[in-house]
Design a protein around this motif. Structure first.
Motif, PDB file in Angstrom:
ATOM      1  N   ASN A   1      33.008  24.902 118.786  1.00 48.62           N
ATOM      2  CA  ASN A   1      33.426  23.761 117.969  1.00 48.62           C
ATOM      3  C   ASN A   1      34.950  23.643 117.905  1.00 48.62           C
ATOM      4  O   ASN A   1      35.503  22.544 117.956  1.00 48.62           O
ATOM      5  CB  ASN A   1      32.849  23.872 116.563  1.00 48.62           C
ATOM      6  N   CYS A   2      35.620  24.787 117.773  1.00 46.33           N
ATOM      7  CA  CYS A   2      37.095  24.768 117.724  1.00 46.33           C
ATOM      8  C   CYS A   2      37.680  24.241 119.031  1.00 46.33           C
ATOM      9  O   CYS A   2      38.622  23.440 119.027  1.00 46.33           O
ATOM     10  CB  CYS A   2      37.624  26.170 117.433  1.00 46.33           C
ATOM     11  N   ILE A   3      37.124  24.695 120.137  1.00 48.71           N
ATOM     12  CA  ILE A   3      37.625  24.250 121.441  1.00 48.71           C
ATOM     13  C   ILE A   3      37.340  22.768 121.633  1.00 48.71           C
ATOM     14  O   ILE A   3      38.212  21.997 122.073  1.00 48.71           O
ATOM     15  CB  ILE A   3      37.000  25.089 122.572  1.00 48.71           C
ATOM     16  N   ASP A   4      36.127  22.331 121.305  1.00 49.35           N
ATOM     17  CA  ASP A   4      35.776  20.923 121.472  1.00 49.35           C
ATOM     18  C   ASP A   4      36.633  20.013 120.590  1.00 49.35           C
ATOM     19  O   ASP A   4      36.956  18.881 120.970  1.00 49.35           O
ATOM     20  CB  ASP A   4      34.295  20.702 121.154  1.00 49.35           C
ATOM     21  N   ALA A   5      37.008  20.510 119.417  1.00 52.59           N
ATOM     22  CA  ALA A   5      37.852  19.714 118.516  1.00 52.59           C
ATOM     23  C   ALA A   5      39.297  19.642 118.991  1.00 52.59           C
ATOM     24  O   ALA A   5      40.066  18.802 118.521  1.00 52.59           O
ATOM     25  CB  ALA A   5      37.791  20.285 117.102  1.00 52.59           C
TER      26      ALA A   5
ATOM     27  N   ASP B   1      31.912  31.943 129.836  1.00 50.18           N
ATOM     28  CA  ASP B   1      32.497  31.188 130.947  1.00 50.18           C
ATOM     29  C   ASP B   1      32.820  29.757 130.557  1.00 50.18           C
ATOM     30  O   ASP B   1      33.861  29.208 130.947  1.00 50.18           O
ATOM     31  CB  ASP B   1      31.534  31.195 132.141  1.00 50.18           C
ATOM     32  N   ALA B   2      31.924  29.118 129.787  1.00 52.01           N
ATOM     33  CA  ALA B   2      32.136  27.728 129.401  1.00 52.01           C
ATOM     34  C   ALA B   2      33.364  27.589 128.510  1.00 52.01           C
ATOM     35  O   ALA B   2      34.149  26.644 128.649  1.00 52.01           O
ATOM     36  CB  ALA B   2      30.891  27.187 128.692  1.00 52.01           C
TER      37      ALA B   2
ATOM     38  N   ILE C   1      36.002  29.580 128.399  1.00 46.96           N
ATOM     39  CA  ILE C   1      37.197  29.806 129.210  1.00 46.96           C
ATOM     40  C   ILE C   1      37.528  28.572 130.037  1.00 46.96           C
ATOM     41  O   ILE C   1      38.693  28.152 130.128  1.00 46.96           O
ATOM     42  CB  ILE C   1      37.009  31.040 130.104  1.00 46.96           C
ATOM     43  N   GLN C   2      36.520  27.969 130.636  1.00 49.55           N
ATOM     44  CA  GLN C   2      36.749  26.781 131.457  1.00 49.55           C
ATOM     45  C   GLN C   2      37.360  25.656 130.629  1.00 49.55           C
ATOM     46  O   GLN C   2      38.301  24.982 131.071  1.00 49.55           O
ATOM     47  CB  GLN C   2      35.429  26.329 132.082  1.00 49.55           C
ATOM     48  N   LYS C   3      36.842  25.442 129.414  1.00 45.54           N
ATOM     49  CA  LYS C   3      37.376  24.382 128.558  1.00 45.54           C
ATOM     50  C   LYS C   3      38.784  24.703 128.067  1.00 45.54           C
ATOM     51  O   LYS C   3      39.632  23.814 127.959  1.00 45.54           O
ATOM     52  CB  LYS C   3      36.449  24.150 127.370  1.00 45.54           C
ATOM     53  N   MET C   4      39.059  25.971 127.763  1.00 48.32           N
ATOM     54  CA  MET C   4      40.401  26.350 127.324  1.00 48.32           C
ATOM     55  C   MET C   4      41.425  26.091 128.419  1.00 48.32           C
ATOM     56  O   MET C   4      42.526  25.600 128.152  1.00 48.32           O
ATOM     57  CB  MET C   4      40.422  27.826 126.901  1.00 48.32           C
ATOM     58  N   VAL C   5      41.068  26.404 129.647  1.00 42.98           N
ATOM     59  CA  VAL C   5      41.971  26.149 130.764  1.00 42.98           C
ATOM     60  C   VAL C   5      42.189  24.651 130.927  1.00 42.98           C
ATOM     61  O   VAL C   5      43.333  24.183 131.088  1.00 42.98           O
ATOM     62  CB  VAL C   5      41.414  26.764 132.060  1.00 42.98           C
TER      63      VAL C   5
END
Length: 455
Positions: free
Chosen positions: A283-287, A300-301, A303-307
């Motif tokens: 949720n934090c990453i998506d926000a 893995d998901a 990490i991919q979104k953070m990059v």
């Protein structure tokens, strides 16, 4: 035709004296307002035996750093430079010199708050007393070579970190340059104090909000009272699974986090998210938060979104090693947060996640957090990369890349020195012997040793 008589007023009591004094005052003011050249700022000359250029990744021998007031004026070869007679020279010719370090995750309002001490602190210590502790802790961190820090919440001491930051900026107390997060945010049931009877009202270490509207209002309030960052707790309790994994309790909903991040970013304030893993991390990453704190269980998901989004990881490896014994007991000897964290960190490093140096200092003693470098190197980083995380990368995370993180003309003269080469042994950074912040010498063990020898 009228005759106009011109004469000088007689200096005596009455209107004549008043007129003379008025003319004299006007002349004095006029002279005071006449532009004059400002006095030349004090210059200092630092002779560096070895100087690390983190950006270029190289070490230069026998350099001269010229400091003009608070900032660096130039860096050049010592033999090709001239020093005016009588100038102030700091002799670091036998030292290894590098930029002041940045710790992007600290808690100056914590002083060993583990195993019951946290409850005692919130229930028995006033905000004023805790602020005194925070001032002491900030000075310890500065003397250890951390000339800038991001302090991530006061743990129940309200907006006291704003006062500490402002007092440091005004020169009232010594300490690093600070960015502060004030109260931090979580939800009902999402943060200590916990375990007390419903009949007893106890303080909470963070500001509790439920629902997007409350969350947005809290962000506005914290920024109003001086927050540089908004800190959220994306996860709370955790447990180990029979297979050696981890389950983390999510706190905020995505709608709540969307409101928090939107409101903070609308006011040009960044958001840091404490999260181990699972839905709370997702949720934090998506926000769209700006940094993930800890990230013990990155999949893995994530990490991919953070990059893809350029979200920083601030791992804080060392403090979880301190908890290994209790984690092994809780997991039946199967695993620990430290083991999971190492695997997560290695994967993030390998896949190009942006990483900034942070230590979570507070539960362990202030001024000792440079041990984090050893863990970063142990888990796959080169010493240069670890130093980069604590200088250039941390400066970018904090939006201060124009003022700190490198020994370059125009930047603040935040400079440290150690005896040995940290590129050979990164633990040298645990033994800082010289600290300068903004052109002012905070610590110089070599000068002290010289005075003791002379005596």
């Amino acid at each position: 035709m009228r005759r106009i008589l011109r004469c000088t007023p007689r200096l005596q009591s009455g209107p004549g004296l008043a007129l003379a004094l008025g003319l004299a005052l006007a002349l004095s003011i006029a002279r005071a307002q006449t532009p004059t050249a400002p006095p030349a700022p004090a210059r200092e000359y630092i002779r560096a035996g070895k100087l690390l250029d983190v950006r270029a990744g190289k070490v230069s021998i026998d350099q001269l750093i010229v400091v003009d007031g608070e900032r660096i004026e130039s860096v050049s070869m010592f033999q090709q430079s001239s020093i005016p007679p009588g100038a102030k020279v700091v002799d670091l010719s036998s030292a290894f010199v590098l930029p002041g370090l940045i710790d992007a995750h600290t808690h100056i309002f914590l002083t060993g708050e583990d195993r019951g001490r946290y409850d005692e602190q919130l229930l028995k210590e006033s905000w004023q007393y805790r602020t005194i502790e925070a001032v002491v802790n900030a000075r310890k961190d500065l003397e250890a070579g951390f000339t800038a820090m991001r302090d991530l919440e006061t743990e129940g001491a309200m907006y006291s970190d704003v006062d500490v930051r402002n007092a440091i900026n005004k020169g009232l107390v010594p300490g690093p340059r600070l960015q502060v997060a004030t109260r931090a945010l979580s939800v009902t049931g999402g943060y200590p104090l916990e375990g007390y009877s419903p009949e007893v009202t106890v303080p909470t270490g963070v500001q509790i909000v439920d629902g997007p509207d409350e969350a947005r209002r809290a962000v506005r309030e914290q920024i109003k009272y001086g927050a540089d960052w908004i800190k959220v707790y994306g996860t709370h309790h955790f447990r180990f699974t029979p297979g050696g994994g981890m389950w983390s309790q999510a706190t905020f909903t995505l709608a709540e986090l969307d409101a928090i991040v939107d409101e903070a970013h609308r006011q040009s304030v960044k958001v840091a998210c404490h999260a181990y893993g699972g839905d709370g991390l997702k949720n934090c990453i998506d926000a769209g938060v700006d940094s993930i704190e800890h990230g013990i269980d990155l999949d893995d998901a994530a990490i991919q979104k953070m990059v893809a989004k350029g979200i920083y990881l601030v791992p804080t490896l060392y403090p979880y090693d301190l908890l290994s014994a209790e984690d092994l007991a809780a997991s039946g000897g199967i695993t620990s947060r430290a083991r999971l964290h190492e695997a997560s960190f290695r994967k993030a490093l390998d896949r190009g996640v942006k990483i900034a140096f942070g230590t979570d200092v507070g539960p362990f003693p202030h001024g000792t957090q440079a041990v984090e470098f050893t863990y970063m190197v142990k888990f796959g980083m080169t010493p240069l990369a670890a130093i980069d995380c604590a200088t250039l990368e941390a400066a970018v995370l904090m939006g201060w890349q124009d003022r700190v993180g490198a020994i370059e003309p125009g930047k603040f003269a935040d400079i440290i020195a150690v005896q040995g080469n940290p590129l050979d042994d990164v633990s040298e950074l645990e033994h800082v012997k010289f600290v300068m912040k903004g052109g002012g010498v905070v610590r110089n063990d070599w000068a002290q040793s010289s005075r003791e020898t002379q005596q």
